[in-house]
Design a protein around this motif. Structure first.
Motif, PDB file in Angstrom:
ATOM      1  N   PRO A 288      -9.745  30.320  42.982  1.00  0.00           N
ATOM      2  CA  PRO A 288      -9.363  31.562  42.298  1.00  0.00           C
ATOM      3  C   PRO A 288     -10.532  32.191  41.536  1.00  0.00           C
ATOM      4  N   TYR A 289     -10.630  33.499  41.622  1.00  0.00           N
ATOM      5  CA  TYR A 289     -11.652  34.263  40.909  1.00  0.00           C
ATOM      6  C   TYR A 289     -11.055  35.557  40.386  1.00  0.00           C
ATOM      7  N   HIS A 290     -11.640  36.065  39.324  1.00  0.00           N
ATOM      8  CA  HIS A 290     -11.305  37.419  38.871  1.00  0.00           C
ATOM      9  C   HIS A 290     -12.292  38.372  39.553  1.00  0.00           C
ATOM     10  N   GLY A 291     -12.057  39.660  39.436  1.00  0.00           N
ATOM     11  CA  GLY A 291     -12.846  40.650  40.169  1.00  0.00           C
ATOM     12  C   GLY A 291     -14.345  40.543  39.979  1.00  0.00           C
ATOM     13  N   TYR A 292     -14.792  40.450  38.735  1.00  0.00           N
ATOM     14  CA  TYR A 292     -16.232  40.369  38.478  1.00  0.00           C
ATOM     15  C   TYR A 292     -16.822  39.100  39.082  1.00  0.00           C
ATOM     16  N   GLY A 293     -16.077  38.010  39.022  1.00  0.00           N
ATOM     17  CA  GLY A 293     -16.534  36.755  39.619  1.00  0.00           C
ATOM     18  C   GLY A 293     -16.707  36.883  41.122  1.00  0.00           C
ATOM     19  N   ILE A 294     -15.792  37.609  41.775  1.00  0.00           N
ATOM     20  CA  ILE A 294     -15.906  37.848  43.218  1.00  0.00           C
ATOM     21  C   ILE A 294     -17.170  38.642  43.512  1.00  0.00           C
ATOM     22  N   ILE A 295     -17.399  39.692  42.748  1.00  0.00           N
ATOM     23  CA  ILE A 295     -18.590  40.533  42.935  1.00  0.00           C
ATOM     24  C   ILE A 295     -19.856  39.692  42.846  1.00  0.00           C
ATOM     25  N   LYS A 296     -19.944  38.865  41.830  1.00  0.00           N
ATOM     26  CA  LYS A 296     -21.148  38.042  41.635  1.00  0.00           C
ATOM     27  C   LYS A 296     -21.283  36.981  42.729  1.00  0.00           C
ATOM     28  N   ARG A 297     -20.166  36.378  43.130  1.00  0.00           N
ATOM     29  CA  ARG A 297     -20.215  35.342  44.164  1.00  0.00           C
ATOM     30  C   ARG A 297     -20.640  35.920  45.516  1.00  0.00           C
ATOM     31  N   VAL A 298     -20.118  37.083  45.869  1.00  0.00           N
ATOM     32  CA  VAL A 298     -20.513  37.724  47.130  1.00  0.00           C
ATOM     33  C   VAL A 298     -21.995  38.065  47.097  1.00  0.00           C
ATOM     34  N   GLU A 299     -22.460  38.569  45.979  1.00  0.00           N
ATOM     35  CA  GLU A 299     -23.887  38.884  45.835  1.00  0.00           C
ATOM     36  C   GLU A 299     -24.728  37.615  46.015  1.00  0.00           C
ATOM     37  N   GLU A 300     -24.266  36.530  45.429  1.00  0.00           N
ATOM     38  CA  GLU A 300     -24.975  35.249  45.544  1.00  0.00           C
ATOM     39  C   GLU A 300     -24.971  34.735  46.990  1.00  0.00           C
ATOM     40  N   LEU A 301     -23.802  34.767  47.646  1.00  0.00           N
ATOM     41  CA  LEU A 301     -23.691  34.275  49.022  1.00  0.00           C
ATOM     42  C   LEU A 301     -24.574  35.048  49.996  1.00  0.00           C
ATOM     43  N   THR A 302     -24.735  36.347  49.741  1.00  0.00           N
ATOM     44  CA  THR A 302     -25.507  37.202  50.647  1.00  0.00           C
ATOM     45  C   THR A 302     -26.931  37.432  50.153  1.00  0.00           C
ATOM     46  N   GLU A 303     -27.333  36.668  49.144  1.00  0.00           N
ATOM     47  CA  GLU A 303     -28.675  36.783  48.556  1.00  0.00           C
ATOM     48  C   GLU A 303     -28.994  38.229  48.172  1.00  0.00           C
ATOM     49  N   GLY A 304     -27.995  38.902  47.604  1.00  0.00           N
ATOM     50  CA  GLY A 304     -28.172  40.256  47.093  1.00  0.00           C
ATOM     51  C   GLY A 304     -28.034  41.362  48.131  1.00  0.00           C
ATOM     52  N   ARG A 305     -27.808  41.015  49.385  1.00  0.00           N
ATOM     53  CA  ARG A 305     -27.699  42.029  50.434  1.00  0.00           C
ATOM     54  C   ARG A 305     -26.447  42.880  50.258  1.00  0.00           C
ATOM     55  N   ILE A 306     -25.359  42.251  49.815  1.00  0.00           N
ATOM     56  CA  ILE A 306     -24.113  42.987  49.583  1.00  0.00           C
ATOM     57  C   ILE A 306     -23.848  43.016  48.089  1.00  0.00           C
ATOM     58  N   ARG A 307     -23.746  44.219  47.575  1.00  0.00           N
ATOM     59  CA  ARG A 307     -23.399  44.433  46.163  1.00  0.00           C
ATOM     60  C   ARG A 307     -22.160  45.307  46.125  1.00  0.00           C
ATOM     61  N   LEU A 308     -21.053  44.678  45.822  1.00  0.00           N
ATOM     62  CA  LEU A 308     -19.774  45.378  45.855  1.00  0.00           C
ATOM     63  C   LEU A 308     -19.577  46.231  44.620  1.00  0.00           C
ATOM     64  N   GLY A 309     -19.186  47.469  44.826  1.00  0.00           N
ATOM     65  CA  GLY A 309     -18.808  48.339  43.725  1.00  0.00           C
ATOM     66  C   GLY A 309     -17.348  48.102  43.383  1.00  0.00           C
ATOM     67  N   SER A 310     -16.944  48.516  42.203  1.00  0.00           N
ATOM     68  CA  SER A 310     -15.570  48.255  41.770  1.00  0.00           C
ATOM     69  C   SER A 310     -14.547  48.968  42.657  1.00  0.00           C
ATOM     70  N   GLY A 311     -14.846  50.169  43.118  1.00  0.00           N
ATOM     71  CA  GLY A 311     -13.920  50.878  44.004  1.00  0.00           C
ATOM     72  C   GLY A 311     -13.714  50.134  45.310  1.00  0.00           C
ATOM     73  N   THR A 312     -14.790  49.638  45.852  1.00  0.00           N
ATOM     74  CA  THR A 312     -14.720  48.902  47.121  1.00  0.00           C
ATOM     75  C   THR A 312     -13.934  47.609  46.964  1.00  0.00           C
ATOM     76  N   ILE A 313     -14.276  46.843  45.952  1.00  0.00           N
ATOM     77  CA  ILE A 313     -13.623  45.534  45.813  1.00  0.00           C
ATOM     78  C   ILE A 313     -12.145  45.678  45.477  1.00  0.00           C
ATOM     79  N   TYR A 314     -11.810  46.553  44.555  1.00  0.00           N
ATOM     80  CA  TYR A 314     -10.414  46.651  44.148  1.00  0.00           C
ATOM     81  C   TYR A 314      -9.565  47.318  45.224  1.00  0.00           C
ATOM     82  N   GLY A 315     -10.139  48.226  45.987  1.00  0.00           N
ATOM     83  CA  GLY A 315      -9.427  48.802  47.125  1.00  0.00           C
ATOM     84  C   GLY A 315      -9.142  47.748  48.179  1.00  0.00           C
ATOM     85  N   THR A 316     -10.136  46.912  48.461  1.00  0.00           N
ATOM     86  CA  THR A 316      -9.976  45.833  49.441  1.00  0.00           C
ATOM     87  C   THR A 316      -8.984  44.796  48.942  1.00  0.00           C
ATOM     88  N   LEU A 317      -9.064  44.417  47.679  1.00  0.00           N
ATOM     89  CA  LEU A 317      -8.129  43.438  47.114  1.00  0.00           C
ATOM     90  C   LEU A 317      -6.689  43.956  47.148  1.00  0.00           C
TER      91      LEU A 317
END
Length: 97
Positions: free
Chosen positions: A15-44
């Protein structure tokens, strides 16, 4: 499945909260993907509607997201599709050199 949706579900192995998801995705992709709040919350929101994730509040009243069994099943199918794609890349990449 979009790359954004894939990485969000991949992150939700716990389980993660929104900001945690954003940071984890950035970490997994070595900064290649940086999710904006509109993108992440729309997808969620779409994932919740499709019953791929559940949403609850933690003890600090933050919204937390977690993958469902259906979400895990969808991820397994997507991973199989990507493995096939990867295998074909390896098989044919020399044709494009």
């Amino acid at each position: 499945m979009s790359e954004t949706a894939f990485y969000i579900l991949l992150t939700l192995t716990e389980p993660y909260h929104g900001y945690g998801i954003i940071k984890r995705v950035e970490e997994l992709t070595e900064g290649r993907i940086r999710l904006g709040s509109g993108t992440i919350y729309g997808t969620l929101t779409k994932m919740q509607k499709d019953e791929l994730i559940t949403v609850f509040a933690d003890d600090k009243r933050k919204t937390v997201y977690e993958v469902t069994q259906l979400g895990k099943s969808v991820m397994r199918a997507e991973m199989a599709r990507l493995k096939e794609l990867h295998g074909n890349v390896l098989r044919f990449e020399g044709d494009f050199l």
